[in-house]
Scaffold this motif. Structure first.
Motif, PDB file in Angstrom:
ATOM      1  N   TYR A 134       2.827   7.636  -6.026  1.00 49.33           N
ATOM      2  CA  TYR A 134       2.953   6.574  -6.916  1.00 49.33           C
ATOM      3  C   TYR A 134       4.238   6.912  -8.158  1.00 49.33           C
ATOM      4  O   TYR A 134       4.550   5.982  -8.747  1.00 49.33           O
ATOM      5  CB  TYR A 134       1.907   6.128  -7.831  1.00 49.33           C
ATOM      6  N   PHE A 135       4.759   8.014  -7.633  1.00 50.60           N
ATOM      7  CA  PHE A 135       6.125   8.426  -8.482  1.00 50.60           C
ATOM      8  C   PHE A 135       7.303   7.860  -7.614  1.00 50.60           C
ATOM      9  O   PHE A 135       8.118   7.116  -8.278  1.00 50.60           O
ATOM     10  CB  PHE A 135       6.326   9.812  -8.713  1.00 50.60           C
TER      11      PHE A 135
ATOM     12  N   ARG B 130      -4.324  10.020   0.785  1.00 51.27           N
ATOM     13  CA  ARG B 130      -4.097   8.764   1.091  1.00 51.27           C
ATOM     14  C   ARG B 130      -5.241   7.883   1.092  1.00 51.27           C
ATOM     15  O   ARG B 130      -6.028   7.705   1.833  1.00 51.27           O
ATOM     16  CB  ARG B 130      -3.602   8.905   2.674  1.00 51.27           C
TER      17      ARG B 130
ATOM     18  N   TYR C 122       0.747  -1.174  -0.087  1.00 53.86           N
ATOM     19  CA  TYR C 122      -0.146  -0.209   0.033  1.00 53.86           C
ATOM     20  C   TYR C 122       0.825   1.373  -0.074  1.00 53.86           C
ATOM     21  O   TYR C 122       0.636   2.306  -0.579  1.00 53.86           O
ATOM     22  CB  TYR C 122      -1.020  -0.151   1.185  1.00 53.86           C
TER      23      TYR C 122
ATOM     24  N   ARG D 180       1.593   2.933  -3.198  1.00 56.71           N
ATOM     25  CA  ARG D 180       0.275   3.509  -3.650  1.00 56.71           C
ATOM     26  C   ARG D 180       0.326   4.827  -3.213  1.00 56.71           C
ATOM     27  O   ARG D 180      -0.948   5.673  -3.508  1.00 56.71           O
ATOM     28  CB  ARG D 180      -0.765   2.767  -3.880  1.00 56.71           C
TER      29      ARG D 180
ATOM     30  N   ARG E 234       6.806  -1.979 -12.786  1.00 58.09           N
ATOM     31  CA  ARG E 234       7.281  -0.789 -13.079  1.00 58.09           C
ATOM     32  C   ARG E 234       7.222   0.381 -12.025  1.00 58.09           C
ATOM     33  O   ARG E 234       8.156   1.063 -11.617  1.00 58.09           O
ATOM     34  CB  ARG E 234       6.485  -0.268 -14.347  1.00 58.09           C
ATOM     35  N   MET E 235       5.950   0.486 -11.508  1.00 58.25           N
ATOM     36  CA  MET E 235       5.807   1.413 -10.597  1.00 58.25           C
ATOM     37  C   MET E 235       5.456   1.152  -9.193  1.00 58.25           C
ATOM     38  O   MET E 235       5.911   1.655  -8.395  1.00 58.25           O
ATOM     39  CB  MET E 235       4.405   2.122 -10.979  1.00 58.25           C
ATOM     40  N   MET E 236       4.915   0.025  -8.961  1.00 54.91           N
ATOM     41  CA  MET E 236       4.613  -0.402  -7.612  1.00 54.91           C
ATOM     42  C   MET E 236       5.679  -1.626  -7.544  1.00 54.91           C
ATOM     43  O   MET E 236       5.282  -2.725  -7.598  1.00 54.91           O
ATOM     44  CB  MET E 236       3.280  -1.183  -7.520  1.00 54.91           C
TER      45      MET E 236
END
Lengths: 227, 215, 358
Positions: C58-59, C358, C52, C55, C139-141
């Motif tokens: 998220y950058f 959040r 979590y 997220r 990629r992101m998470m």
């Protein structure tokens, strides 16, 4: 335990009956002689499917991947959808990219109502489909399909840009099979404003109503294994 | 930097009317904290900010904590000598005590000028239902502004003298305080392929007679 | 304006009162992406909150992971192996590059330079994301840090690829700065716009590049010296005026310093395990107590405040979101400027809505 498809409300059946007329073999034969045979419907669908203008509308993490899909590496322009429009009045496609919270849901539905027909909706990411990882949250809507009809679901958290492109191609296939006059009349529209989906109000503990019952019903559970 | 015990002593000398309690912390870094009484919190906060040795000019983090009423069972053992001359017996006595609930706000203070910290101060409300006002520290540190609004929203602590006390995250019509431990979530159950525990209980409540259909 | 507005970087809403085109009152409205992160964190185990944290902002999933892992490690008193600390520094600095590059792109987008600067930024972002993906699988998470180390070790090929990227990054920055930093339109639009005084910045709890652009020397990498940052040589860029241009410039300079840190870290990274052998992945229960752990994220101080009652779930799980607290002074910065400037000021504050709400 399976979900019976027959009980799903079939209001979003927009695909028309297959066209009668010349078959593909006939057309190939004619094309060989330099004659291009088409119908107004095919022409319209060809145009619509290849110039889908999405709404420039980002909700959460998935929006970043949506932006990435429009950038040089993934280049959504190859599929005719690079024209992100900031105004819903000019857009054809609503990409619900991210978690829809209960506070945001009325605004999403209003945006959808403001878009002109024909319009399409992609639910991008687990959150837009069902609430995703945040499903337990008190402020998270468990799927945007409770309020507006969704054409393509793209799972993933977040889906890669390639997945978005694949979803767009699926949508284009869907568009090519549609009737020129647009979808069947909406049964789920609001009683006061025809053609629009009802916008829920903020209640004391939750949205009121919590879903659009004409569009979405809790799935019926059939458990043959266990009584 | 002074230790928290030294700060405690200085504050006690400076504000003799205030009730100050040192709250120990058993975790390895031992970030102990100082519990202030609500009546003197604002003066003490100003003192902490302006004192030349401390200069805690930066309030980093404001947290709300909910401590519901808790029943504590205490076991006391007493050795009773048998008057008849037998072996002494151990008698266990269980007493039940109701620890009153409260809402708590924790402020983490640092000094940007002297680069030290943290000094942690806490404030507690009287209970969780009617005595829920605390003095706002936004006039002392502006960084508390949104965080205190968030605590008002999610915990329901009313901060007096806050410049703009409205709900921050939830909509204005919302009446509950979702971060409290006894908050009951709205019932928007959805079908799940493998329900278990509380989800299964909800599923049964929503579909009271699935057995009839299965047969 | 908002919550659906192309310039608000997500679903952020501002209630703006205008006199002609001048802003006379501005009230932000939050909560359109309030996903109940803290409530979910209290109902799951310590480890289950790690995905979590990806997220939140998220950058910068890697720095969020690190901040949370650091808070839990300090709460439970866990050691971290040397190689993992080096990997953390490398990944955090790559995240800083990623975040600041994207910010520069979005800021230029807000000034009206539609498309091209953002395309350049995302070209570089894809390169860094390729590194993250080959290391963590996403990629992101990334969900990469664990309590007591990192999840997967980096291969020599990965380190070589990272070195190649770092060596090429200065060239990209040179190109970008040549195109943009001295650009007359950018200077006219950003200089003396949204001036933030140091006194207000400190009192309002502003952190990160925002604070340093106002000339306050406060960087947790130096002040707290968490991780292995005291082992690296780097400087802290400070601004003079505290205006939007300074905030842009401080970030550009910070990227140069990050490249320096990355070079040192990639040269010195030792062999060894990345996970403490005694670290307990399943059934992790810290002793009762509480702790506030913080690191310098790309957007500012990101901290986690945890209260443990000895069970597998935290009793209280609180995120200190830098984006939300940096927005405290939005109204002060925008008053007296035009609405178009308010858009740029918001862009230079660098918010991510996942973290604000959040």
């Amino acid at each position: 335990m399976t979900m019976s498809d027959a009980t799903r409300p079939a209001i979003n059946a927009q695909t028309s009956a297959p066209l009668s007329g010349p078959t593909d073999a006939d057309r190939d034969e004619l094309r060989r002689h330099g004659i291009l045979l088409t119908s107004i419907q095919e022409l319209a669908n060809w145009g619509r499917s290849n110039s889908v203008w999405p709404l420039q509308f980002g909700l959460a993490c998935c929006a970043i991947e949506m932006i990435a899909a429009s950038m040089a590496r993934f280049d959504i322009a190859r599929f005719g959808s690079e024209v992100f429009r900031p105004s819903p009045r000019q857009a054809d496609l609503l990409i619900v990219s991210g978690t829809v919270t209960k506070k945001m849901a009325p605004q999403v539905i209003r945006l959808w109502n403001q878009m002109p027909e024909p319009k399409y909706c992609i639910a991008m990411g687990a959150c837009a489909i069902s609430g995703g990882p945040f499903k337990q949250g008190y402020n998270v809507l468990k799927g945007i399909d409770r309020f507006i009809p969704v054409d393509v679901y793209i799972p993933g958290c977040p889906p890669r840009p390639e997945a978005l492109l694949n979803g767009l191609i699926e949508l284009q296939k869907n568009i090519r099979g549609r009737h020129i006059a647009g979808p069947a009349p909406v049964e789920a529209d609001s009683p006061t404003a025809p053609g629009e989906y009802p916008v829920p109000a903020f209640g004391e503990r939750d949205l009121e109503p919590t879903s659009n019952p004409k569009l979405w019903q809790p799935p019926v559970i059939v458990r043959p294994d266990k009584p | 930097m002074e230790t928290l015990a030294q700060i405690h002593e200085r504050l006690a000398a400076r504000f003799p009317a205030a009730t100050l309690t040192l709250v120990p912390n058993p975790a390895p870094p031992a970030q102990a904290s100082l519990l202030l009484d609500a009546a003197h919190a604002r003066e003490i906060a100003v003192f902490l900010r302006d004192d030349p040795a401390l200069r805690l000019d930066y309030c980093s983090n404001v947290t709300g904590v909910d401590w519901p009423e808790k029943e504590i069972v205490e076991t006391t053992r007493s050795v009773q000598i048998d008057p008849a001359g037998g072996p002494p017996r151990t008698i266990e006595q269980k007493t039940k005590r109701l620890q009153p609930g409260c809402l708590e706000v924790v402020y983490h203070l640092y000094s940007m000028a002297l680069k030290h910290g943290p000094v942690i101060i806490r404030l507690r409300t009287g209970n969780r239902s009617d005595q829920i006002t605390l003095p706002s520290l936004t006039p002392v540190w502006r960084s508390c502004e949104f965080q205190e609004r968030e605590i008002f929203d999610l915990f329901g602590i009313v901060f007096t003298d806050h410049p703009d006390l409205r709900r921050l995250l939830m909509w204005d019509e919302f009446t509950a305080h979702p971060m409290r431990k006894d908050y009951v979530e709205p019932d928007d159950y959805e079908w799940e392929p493998t329900p278990h525990d509380d989800v299964l209980a909800k599923a049964k409540a929503h579909y009271p007679a699935p057995a009839a259909k299965a047969e | 304006m908002g919550p659906h507005h192309p310039s608000t970087h997500g679903v952020f809403r501002m209630m703006v009162t205008l006199d002609g085109e001048t802003v006379v009152k501005l009230k932000p409205v939050f909560g359109y992406l309030h996903r109940n992160h803290e409530k979910i964190g209290e109902n799951t185990t310590y480890l289950a909150s790690m995905p979590y944290t990806d997220r939140l902002d998220y950058f910068c999933s890697m720095t969020n992971n690190w901040a949370y892992a650091l808070a839990v490690e300090q709460l439970a008193g866990l050691p971290v192996p040397e190689r993992a600390e080096y990997l953390r520094v490398i990944l955090a600095e790559l995240t800083r590059l990623l975040n600041h590059t994207c910010l520069a792109g979005f800021l230029l987008q807000d000034t009206g330079a539609s498309g091209t600067p953002l395309m350049y930024a995302f070209r570089e972002r894809e390169k860094i994301l390729d590194l993250f993906e080959s290391l963590s699988g996403s990629r992101m998470m990334c969900n990469y840090q664990r309590f007591g180390g990192c999840r997967i070790d980096a291969t020599p090929e990965w380190l070589a690829a990272a070195r190649q990227l770092v060596n090429g990054y200065n060239a990209f920055l040179d190109e970008y700065e040549e195109l943009i930093t001295g650009n007359e339109i950018l200077m006219a639009r950003t200089q003396n716009v949204g001036v933030l005084s140091p006194a207000l910045a400190v009192n309002a709890g502003i952190t990160g590049p925002m604070l340093r652009a106002s000339g306050v020397d406060y960087d947790l990498r130096k002040v707290d010296g968490y991780g292995y940052y005291p082992r690296f040589e780097f400087r802290i860029p400070l601004g003079d005026h505290g205006d939007t241009y300074d905030r842009y410039m401080v970030r550009m300079l910070e990227m140069r310093e990050s490249i320096g840190i990355l070079r040192q870290a990639l040269d010195r990274i030792p062999e060894g395990p990345v996970m403490d052998p005694k670290a307990k992945i399943r059934g992790f229960k810290p002793k009762p107590g509480e702790h506030y752990g913080r690191i310098e994220g790309p957007k500012g101080e990101i901290g986690f405040y945890l209260i443990s009652d000895g069970t597998a779930n935290p009793y209280r799980y609180r995120v200190r979101p830098p984006s939300l607290i940096n927005l405290t002074i939005l109204e002060d910065l925008c008053l007296g400027h035009t609405l178009a400037d308010a858009v740029i000021i918001l862009g230079s504050i660098d918010i991510v809505l996942g973290e604000v709400d959040r």
